[in-house]
Structure formats: structure tokens, C-alpha cells
Write an enzyme that holds these catalytic residues in place. Structure first.
Site, PDB file in Angstrom:
ATOM      1  N   CYS A  86       7.246   2.465 -92.480  1.00 26.82           N
ATOM      2  CA  CYS A  86       7.942   1.182 -91.851  1.00 26.82           C
ATOM      3  C   CYS A  86       7.062   0.858 -90.620  1.00 26.82           C
ATOM      4  CB  CYS A  86       9.467   1.622 -91.567  1.00 26.82           C
ATOM      5  SG  CYS A  86      10.386   0.172 -91.417  1.00 26.82           S
ATOM      6  N   HIS A 203      11.627   5.152 -96.409  1.00 27.55           N
ATOM      7  CA  HIS A 203      11.705   6.165 -95.158  1.00 27.55           C
ATOM      8  C   HIS A 203      12.013   7.359 -95.957  1.00 27.55           C
ATOM      9  CE1 HIS A 203      12.109   3.629 -91.616  1.00 27.55           C
ATOM     10  NE2 HIS A 203      12.319   2.780 -92.497  1.00 27.55           N
ATOM     11  N   GLU A 205      12.001  10.225 -94.574  1.00 31.54           N
ATOM     12  CA  GLU A 205      12.652  10.980 -93.848  1.00 31.54           C
ATOM     13  C   GLU A 205      14.189  10.832 -93.793  1.00 31.54           C
ATOM     14  OE1 GLU A 205      11.188   8.482 -92.884  1.00 31.54           O
ATOM     15  OE2 GLU A 205      12.164   7.514 -91.159  1.00 31.54           O
TER      16      GLU A 205
END
Lengths: 234, 758
Positions: A86, A203, A205
Site C-alpha cells: 500500500c 495487505h 498483514e
């Protein structure tokens, strides 16, 4: 040792740390943007999502001038593994570590949603835990994620196989309808020519636990960890 | 610019500041002299409705605010409850209605910024936000603009600060055409023994100002903007709206939390409404001390700010703190690292007075207590409105029965109040901090709790915000009971046990006895429901004067319920997770169409007594859900509310977050008129999906909750028929979903067709 770079305005820095340390059991720490050198034992550099310096100029445009980015540049030049998600992807593009740029989403709105991305190559250090053509579900959350590069550059990306992830539908078809933000060629993530720097808008994560976004993100972060461990042994 | 002279203070100037004649007389008595211009400004903001709660205070005292989970009740920046493992949840909801109507992007943004500061001021990391927003009809271009602006403002601030927006509500009604509502909620997590409070303790301790520089923005936001109704000159109030900077807020959050992990400070307060004035007075008042401050030291971003402007500015992203003597340098170093100003501006005294200097001159010298804690308390007259009887009269027999049941269902799904809100929440970061188990779109949001060092726990927190303003208009007492009951029911539908409440009371002009009656009745309902559920009210906010040109909004007491789940993994979902599950309806359906969405949409009637709320039943239902979900017998649970049973069933077919849909086949015994059965909004009902209906029925029977198996999941259609197999509704789920998804986008100017159909 994994260095998660912390800019003022980084948001997903602690989530990246959580994914690497708590979920994957790796050694990782936050590295403040004012540092001019990376810790000696750094094997992976992660540039997290967020709004570095508020993103009041172009996204990532300020962060590239952070003292730490010189160190990241040298680390990458020496073949070190770098992954930016991002805002981290935006910083990588702004600092020239990756080609192209990320423009505002085509209908201008910020978008947070789970997205399907197709893995184009699994023979890279970032995708070794996947199969080619595999569909991963990983959330996006950004206002400026439409990948853009000129025609020549796009051709190079395609010819070199630098596009690792493309937005697709649930079945893995790369269609215009499945493109959430207007990225050229449905690009969700690209790697540099050398293959050691990866930028992606989704993302990983945020997809590391069953029940909280799923675990598809681990396939990417885990691949990278495998590569670092392999290099350590070599 | 040359030195500008302060104007002469007299009764006329006091009135222009929104003070009454009586209040001005009281000021003269307290001071024993005419106030200076800055002093007048201070009294006017501190005694404004917004800061002093003077109309509501006497009634708010009746609310239950204590209980075994309560660590901090009302009176601080936010309330706090014990959530186990040595952790506390700090939460509050607050309004930013008037600023958002004048300047939607900045108004909503600074609303989010303000509530976040309330949370991290207590030492908690802001973790989850909800937003409750209400507009006029979307057919009005102004309200399309307001919706766009408010959503942009909430996302534009909430996303960069790194706090997940996990839920909320969005409604549209004629009554908000002249006065929209923007209520922002945040919840943060803190170690229970590290909660900070707004106290200026320790005589001689330094008072430190940190964060953004002070400018001219937002002067009199609290007094002139928030504490008066709108008229045709509303746009002139634009300069009273503050401007937000989320990047500074993000740095301020990190700096403050870093600071609070040390032992350098003893008290901290954010500069919200009435800025430097309220923060310093509140800190001194709650500690019983005084403060001496030097305005020449305040960092400013505009030249030649007068003392009056400095004291009343509502510039955002500023904090005031009291450090331990000798720790000043350490405190300032932390802020410097985050690129923020931090300067010592004064010290704590034992005089009980606020003494403020500017250019070696004393510009303010007033006793703290009468301004802050002992501000005027009004007993405003209230009376049941003359129209109330008429409002509550509805002869159901005179309402033509629905002839087109499927058409009615489709019309309801297409209404912006019942249609999908994805257009709104997809613009918010729902994921950051990595705790979101149930994202927006279900009954309640659910987050996993992490320790402050990032270690995950097995516990979860559910939260939901609710209010049905139409019901509150028809009967403020019942309507507020229903708001609490629905919020609790929504939380219980995830499997979490309701623990505590925060609320935002949005009403019209309290100087009108009928508006005041609505407020009093609503607070009575809030208290009764919270007592019955044993869920104390730990924080809240009152927003009055929500009216334009004499027309008040419907009473809108938005209620947030927070509940706890022992094992976050063992939660229910609000949609059908698979085929071949039995569908059980918990609770009784009565012939209650008054106040329903169907009656308003299909018959244009808003009248009658809202559905009965049975608090004892609600509590049994909550227990039943929590136990059934913990045991795993209940896999899905969805509250039956707006649009009734038919809409609730439809929603369960297609709201799975992965986009998959599951049909259902349902048979209902027609014991009452069919439109009431399908679209009536009787309270205390929940649809559950289970593999073991016998176990659910047995458990329901054991605690006297009415329950019946009404159908099975599966297929691609939703079919609802009578016991003697008359087909009432038979539609493809895909078709219904399309209508529901397009309800808001199709009414917006950009067609909402953005970003493809991923």
C-alpha cells in the site's frame, strides 16, 4: 532479522510486526524513519501501509526523502529483500525502486474490501508458498491504488514477468469487473527486474489469522521468510 | 496589524455571547466586578449548553452509572469498563451535528478527531470506531452532497489515523433536512491500572501545551454553533467550524501513548470544545487546584492573536497536560521526536483561581469552581406535547392491507434506510490494527482484544449503535427502551454479553417544553432499560438545539452497547452460513405495524404507539443467544428489526462477506394480518440458523422465550408461504440482492457504479 520501517503516519507498522513476530515467529523490529543505517543483521525490509507524512503531497512522495530510505536503497542495491504494501508500494515507486506510479482510484473513493488476486508466478521469493494461477483473498484499503506506467514500461513488466499479482474474480479470471481501482492490466503487485523488491496494494498483514481476514496473506509473508532463511543457510 | 482594543463588556455584549441576563448577573456576583472581555468569553463557553449540560444535567443524574465492571463513569473524557486480563475498554460517543451541516467534510472529520482524543486522553489506544449518521432524503441534492461530504470526512480522518471503523448506522428522514446528525463513537484499550485522568494535581507542577499551534479557527464553536438552533443565516457560522489535520492527530496519538507509558505526567486533557479554556478549567476544577498560565508562550499559527481568541480557539489536535516537576524536558523530547510542539505554559497553584497573563498583564483572574463544576443547572419546564395523543392514535383496521407482498418487500429493500450501506463503509478502513472479526454489515461489530503490548487474547468485544427516531417521536420513552434493547440484542446476536452503554442524545431546542419533555422521557427510558439489563451508562453526550427555522428533528437518542465475548472465535454470524440449516424464530410477533418502515413507506403514515418493549423478555433472549452461541448450537443469529421478518430473512440470505448467498424456504402460521406478520416490527425477535433446532427450542422453552422452527436454508430462492401453502413471496435471492445493493448508489449523482463489481 526483519526491519519494519516506521514513518510518521505509518498505520500498519504494528500489524506487520504482529504478522511477522507473533504469527510467523520471526525476529522483527520497528525502525524509525530518522535512522540512517539499518541494523546489521537485517535480512528483510518491510515498508508498511499508512499515510506517511500525512500523504498531503503525492502518496509516498515525502517518505522517499526520509533518512532511512537511503539505507533501504543501499540494502536493495545489495540484493536485500524489500516488500512494500500500500503506502509502502507507493514509497517504492516514488523512490525509483519500482517502476510506475499509483494514481487515485478510478472513481476517486477510498476503498476497503476483500479482493481476489491471482498469482501469476510462484517461482519468486515472494510467492514460493503459492501455486501459479492460485487465487488469494487479501483485503485492499486505499484511495490511490490504480497502477500506471507508460506503454513501454508496461510491455517490459509483462515481458519480464514482473507482474506477480493481478485482481481477478473468485474463479481467477482477470476481468475488468474484478478490477477495483482501475489499475492497468489489473496489477495488484509487481516486482523489480532483479526480483528482490516487491510492491503490492493488498495487505497480506491483514490476512494472517483464521477468522480475522483469513490466512492467504501468510503465503506471501511466509514465502519471503522462507527465502530469508534459505539465504541465511546458504 | 496594530493592537486591537477589546470591546467594552456590558449586558448587551453578554447577550450576544448567548448568556442570559440572569447568568450575566451571576458573573458580576462571582467576580464582584465587570468581567474582562476574555473572561466574558470564558463564562459564555463554559456555561453554554454544549459544555455545561445545564438543561440535561438534572435528568442525567437519574441514570445508572455504576456496576461491577465500571472503572470510570461519566465525568471524565470517556467512561471505562473492566474487560478482564487486566485490561479496560474506554469508550464514548459524541455528536458533531451542526459543524457537519455547515461544512460536512471538516465537520465530520473533526468529530472523529475529537472523539479519538477523548479516548487516548485516558491513556487508551483508539481501536474501533462506529459512526451514526442521519440525513434528509437523498432526493434532495443538498443531502447527497452532505452524505458524500460526511463520509469523506469520516474516512479522510479515520483512515489516516489508523483506527478501524467497524460499524455504524446510516438513516434518511425528512426531519433531518434542516439539521443532519453525525455521531462518532470510539473505543480504546488500556491497561486497567494505567488509566489517565484530567486532573491538575501537584502544586507547582508545570502545565504543558502540546500538539498543533493555535489559530483562529472554531472560535465559539461550542457556544454559538452547538448551543443555538439554525436559521437562514446559518452559513455565516462557517468560521466557527474547526479544521482537522489527521496526520498531526496520528502523531499526537503515538506521542501521547509513548508519554503515558512513562511516569512523567500526572494529568492530561484534550482541548476540544472551548479549547484551552475548558481543558484548563476542567483539570483545575477536578483537582481542586488553580492554574497560572502565560499566553505569550502558547504556540500560534496566526499573527497577533488576542487573549480572547487564544482562549476560545477550537484549533484541533491540541493537548494540555500536567507533568511532574523536573520532567518537562523529557516530556517535550517525546513530542519533538514526533514533530510536535510542546511547551511549558504555566503551573499548578493552590489558589483555586485561574490566572492568565498576556504581555505581563493579568487578563483573566476568576475562581475555577463556579465556572466549571458549579455551572448553572436549569430545571427547564417540560410538558407533553398537545399533539402527542394524536401522534399515538392509529386504527389498524383503517390501514389498507398490503396487496402486493413481494412488491412491498422489494420496495423496502430498495429504500435507502434498509438497503445496503456498503457504499458508505467501503470508504472506511475496517481492518487496521488487525482485530476485525465481524466487519460492518452485520448486527454488531466484533473485534478481538489485544494486550497493549500487542499480544492477542482469546476475548472479543462486540459493539452496536442503534436508534429508531420514528419510534422516539411517537413515544420517546418506549422508543428509547427499544434503542437500548435493540443495541443489546445486536450485541447478543454475535454471542457477546452486553456490559455497558454510551449514548448521544440528539434533540431540538430545550427551551421548548415539548422538546424538553421528549428529552426527559427519553432519559427515563434510557435509565429503565439500562437498569433492567444491568448495563450502566458510562459516558455520553447531549446535543440540543437540533432544529432549523423552528422545526426540531425527531428525538434521536443513539445508544451504543458494548459487550464481551469470552472466546472471539466462538461467535455467530448474521447470515445463513450454509444450506440445510433449520431456521428458528425466537420471540413473539404481534400485530404491530405502527411506527414500521412498511407503514411509512407504503402508506405514508407515521402514527400510533411503537411496538411494546418487554425488558424482561429481552434479557432472557440475550442469555439464550449467548448460551446457544457459546455451545455452538446457534451458528447464525440476526435481529428482526426495520422491515420486519421478511426483510430480516432476506438479509440473512445474501449478506455473507464473501458474497455467497443461500436461499431459504419458510412457512408461517397466519395468526394475524399478513402484512403485520411479514413487515411488522415487534421487538424482542431474533432469527437463528441451527443444525440442532430441538436443542434451541428446548433451551428457549426452559427460559420462556417463544420459539418456533419456521423453515430451512438452501437453494437459490427465498420462499415464504402460509401454513396452508399460499405463496406470499417467492423470488430469486440474486434478484433481491441486486435491489438491496443498489438502494443507495442508484440515488447518488455518481450512480455509485464505481470500482466495478468486485
Amino acid at each position: 532479522m526483519i526491519a519494519v520501517i516506521q514513518f510518521p503516519g505509518s498505520n500498519d507498522d504494528r500489524d506487520m510486526l504482529f504478522a511477522m513476530k507473533t504469527i510467523l515467529g520471526a525476529e522483527a523490529s520497528l525502525i524509525w524513519h530518522q535512522e540512517t543505517v539499518l541494523p546489521a543483521k537485517t535480512e528483510i525490509v518491510l515498508l508498511p501501509g499508512g499515510f506517511s507524512y500525512g500523504d498531503y503531497l503525492r502518496c509516498g512522495a515525502m517518505a522517499r526523502f526520509s533518512p532511512v530510505m537511503g539505507a533501504v536503497q543501499r540494502f536493495a542495491d545489495a540484493g536485500g529483500f524489500v516488500l512494500g504494501t500500500c503506502n509502502g508500494f507507493q514509497v517504492l515507486c516514488e523512490s525509483g525502486l519500482l517502476p510506475g506510479i499509483l494514481l487515485r482510484n478510478r472513481k476517486l473513493h477510498f476503498l476497503c474490501q476483500n479482493t481476489a488476486v491471482r498469482v501469476e508466478r510462484s517461482d519468486t521469493i515472494f510467492t514460493s508458498r503459492t501455486k501459479p494461477g492460485e487465487v488469494l483473498w487479501i483485503p485492499i484499503k486505499h484511495g490511490e491504488g490504480a497502477y500506471y506506467a507508460d506503454t513501454k514500461q508496461m510491455q517490459r513488466l509483462e515481458d519480464n514477468g514482473q507482474i506477480l499479482l493481478r485482481y481477478c474474480d473468485a474463479e481467477g479470471s482477470v476481468t475488468e469487473d474484478a478490477n477495483p481501482n482501475g489499475s492497468l492490466h489489473n496489477i495488484a503487485g509487481i516486482v523489480n527486474e532483479r526480483g528482490n523488491v516487491f510492491g503490492l496494494m493488498p495487505h497480506p498483514e491483514h490476512a494472517v489469522e483464521e477468522g480475522i481476514g483469513g490466512t492467504d496473506g501468510l503465503k506471501i509473508l511466509g514465502s519471503l521468510l522462507d527465502a530469508a532463511l534459505a539465504r541465511r543457510k546458504a | 496589524m496594530t493592537e486591537c482594543k477589546d470591546p467594552m463588556v456590558d449586558l448587551e455584549l453578554a447577550r450576544a455571547h448567548g448568556l442570559t441576563d440572569g447568568e450575566y448577573a451571576l458573573i458580576l456576583e462571582i467576580l464582584g466586578r465587570t468581567p474582562t472581555y476574555p473572561e466574558l468569553g470564558i463564562f459564555s463557553v463554559m456555561w453554554s449548553e454544549h459544555c455545561s449540560y445545564k438543561s440535561s444535567k438534572v435528568h442525567l443524574k437519574t441514570l445508572p452509572t455504576t456496576g461491577k465492571v465500571v472503572l470510570q463513569g461519566p465525568g471524565e473524557n470517556a467512561g471505562a469498563i473492566d474487560i478482564g486480563e487486566g485490561l479496560a475498554a474506554v469508550f464514548k460517543i459524541e455528536s458533531h451535528n451542526h459543524p457537519s451541516f455547515i461544512s460536512p467534510v471538516q465537520g465530520a472529520a473533526t468529530g472523529v478527531g475529537g472523539i479519538l482524543r477523548d479516548i487516548f486522553t485516558m491513556g487508551a489506544r483508539p481501536t474501533a470506531s462506529l459512526d451514526s449518521i442521519r440525513f434528509g432524503p437523498l432526493e434532495d441534492p443538498k443531502h447527497r452532497y452532505l452524505l458524500h461530504g460526511v463520509v469523506e470526512g469520516i474516512g479522510g480522518y479515520g483512515n489516516p489515523v489508523g483506527v478501524a471503523t467497524v460499524g455504524g448506522e446510516t438513516q434518511f428522514h425528512e426531519c433531518y433536512r434542516g439539521n443532519i446528525l453525525v455521531n462518532a463513537f470510539n473505543l480504546g484499550i488500556v491497561d486497567a491500572d494505567r488509566i489517565f485522568r484530567a486532573k491538575a494535581v501537584g502544586i507547582g507542577n508545570p502545565v504543558i501545551y502540546a500538539g498543533s499551534k493555535t489559530g483562529r479557527d472554531g472560535i465559539h464553536g461550542a457556544s454559538l454553533l452547538a448551543s443555538a438552533e439554525f436559521d437562514e443565516k446559518t452559513d455565516e457560522k462557517l468560521p466557527t467550524v474547526q479544521v482537522g489535520d489527521p496526520f498531526t492527530e496520528k502523531c499526537l496519538i503515538e506521542a501521547c501513548l509513548e508519554l503515558m507509558a512513562t511516569d512523567f505526567i500526572v494529568g492530561i486533557q484534550d482541548m476540544g470544545a472551548a479549547g484551552l479554556t475548558s481543558s484548563s478549567f476542567e483539570m483545575a476544577s477536578s483537582a481542586g487546584t488553580g492554574i497560572e498560565m502565560d499566553l505569550d508562550r502558547i504556540p500560534t499559527r496566526a499573527a497577533d492573536l488576542t487573549p480572547y481568541e487564544m482562549l476560545l480557539s477550537e484549533s484541533q489536535e491540541r493537548m494540555l497536560m500536567v507533568a511532574k516537576a523536573g520532567c518537562e524536558a523529557e516530556v517535550c523530547k517525546i513530542f519533538e521526536r514526533w514533530g510536535l510542539d510542546a511547551v511549558v505554559v504555566g503551573r499548578v497553584t493552590d489558589t483555586g483561581r485561574m490566572v492568565i497573563r498576556s504581555r505581563d498583564e493579568i487578563v483573566v483572574d476568576i475562581p475555577v469552581d463556579p465556572v466549571a463544576d458549579n455551572s448553572p443547572e436549569l430545571k427547564r419546564p417540560y410538558a407533553r406535547p398537545a399533539e402527542q395523543d394524536q401522534r399515538q392514535t392509529l386504527t389498524l383496521e383503517s390501514v389498507a392491507p398490503e396487496q402486493d407482498l413481494q412488491g412491498a418487500l422489494e420496495a423496502l429493500l430498495d429504500s435507502p434506510n434498509l438497503g445496503s450501506k456498503e457504499w458508505v463503509y467501503r470508504q472506511y478502513d475496517q481492518r487496521v490494527q488487525g482485530n476485525t472479526v465481524l466487519a460492518p454489515g452485520g448486527d454488531a461489530a466484533l473485534i478481538r482484544i489485544k494486550h497493549t503490548d500487542g499480544t492477542p487474547t482469546s476475548h472479543g468485544l462486540a459493539m452496536a449503535v442503534d436508534c429508531n427516531p420514528r419510534w422516539c417521536f411517537l413515544d420517546p420513552y418506549t422508543g428509547t427502551l427499544a434503542a437500548v434493547a435493540e443495541a443489546a440484542r445486536n450485541v447478543a446476536c454475535t454471542g457477546a454479553r452486553p456490559l455497558a452503554v454510551t449514548n448521544c442524545l440528539n434533540f431540538g431546542n430545550p427551551e421548548k417544553p415539548d422538546v424538553m419533555w421528549q428529552l426527559v422521557e427519553s432519559i427515563r427510558g434510557l435509565g429503565d432499560a439500562c437498569k433492567a439489563f444491568d448495563t450502566p451508562v458510562i459516558s455520553g453526550n447531549v446535543s440540543l438545539y437540533n432544529e432549523t427555522a423552528g422545526r426540531a428533528i425527531y428525538p434521536t437518542p443513539t445508544v451504543v452497547m458494548v459487550g464481551r465475548l469470552d472466546d472471539w472465535g466462538q461467535h455467530a454470524v448474521s447470515y445463513f452460513p450454509s444450506a440445510d440449516l433449520s431456521i428458528v424464530l425466537l420471540g413473539a410477533t404481534r400485530e404491530e405495524l405502527a411506527g414500521s418502515e412498511w407503514l411509512a413507506l407504503r402508506r405514508g403514515i407515521e402514527a400510533g404507539m411503537p411496538p411494546v418493549v418487554d425488558l424482561a423478555h429481552e434479557r432472557r433472549l440475550q442469555d439464550l443467544l449467548c448460551e446457544g452461541i457459546a455451545k455452538g448450537t446457534i451458528r447464525a443469529a440476526h435481529d428482526v428489526s426495520d422491515g420486519g421478518l421478511a426483510v430480516a430473512l432476506t438479509e440473512m440470505c445474501f449478506t455473507a462477506p464473501d458474497g455467497r448467498s443461500v436461499g431459504a424456504s419458510v412457512r408461517l402460521a397466519a395468526t394475524l394480518r399478513v402484512d403485520a406478520l411479514l413487515f411488522g416490527e415487534s421487538t424482542g425477535r431474533v432469527l437463528v440458523a441451527t443444525t440442532n433446532p430441538e436443542a434451541v427450542l428446548r433451551a428457549a422453552n426452559a427460559c420462556s422465550v417463544p420459539a418456533q422452527t419456521i423453515g430451512k436454508t438452501g437453494g437459490e430462492r427465498l420462499r415464504i408461504e402460509s401454513a396452508d401453502t399460499e405463496v406470499w413471496i417467492d423470488a430469486s435471492v440474486k434478484h433481491l440482492k441486486k435491489i438491496w445493493e443498489r438502494a443507495i448508489p442508484r440515488r447518488l449523482s455518481d450512480g455509485g457504479a464505481h470500482e466495478g463489481g468486485a
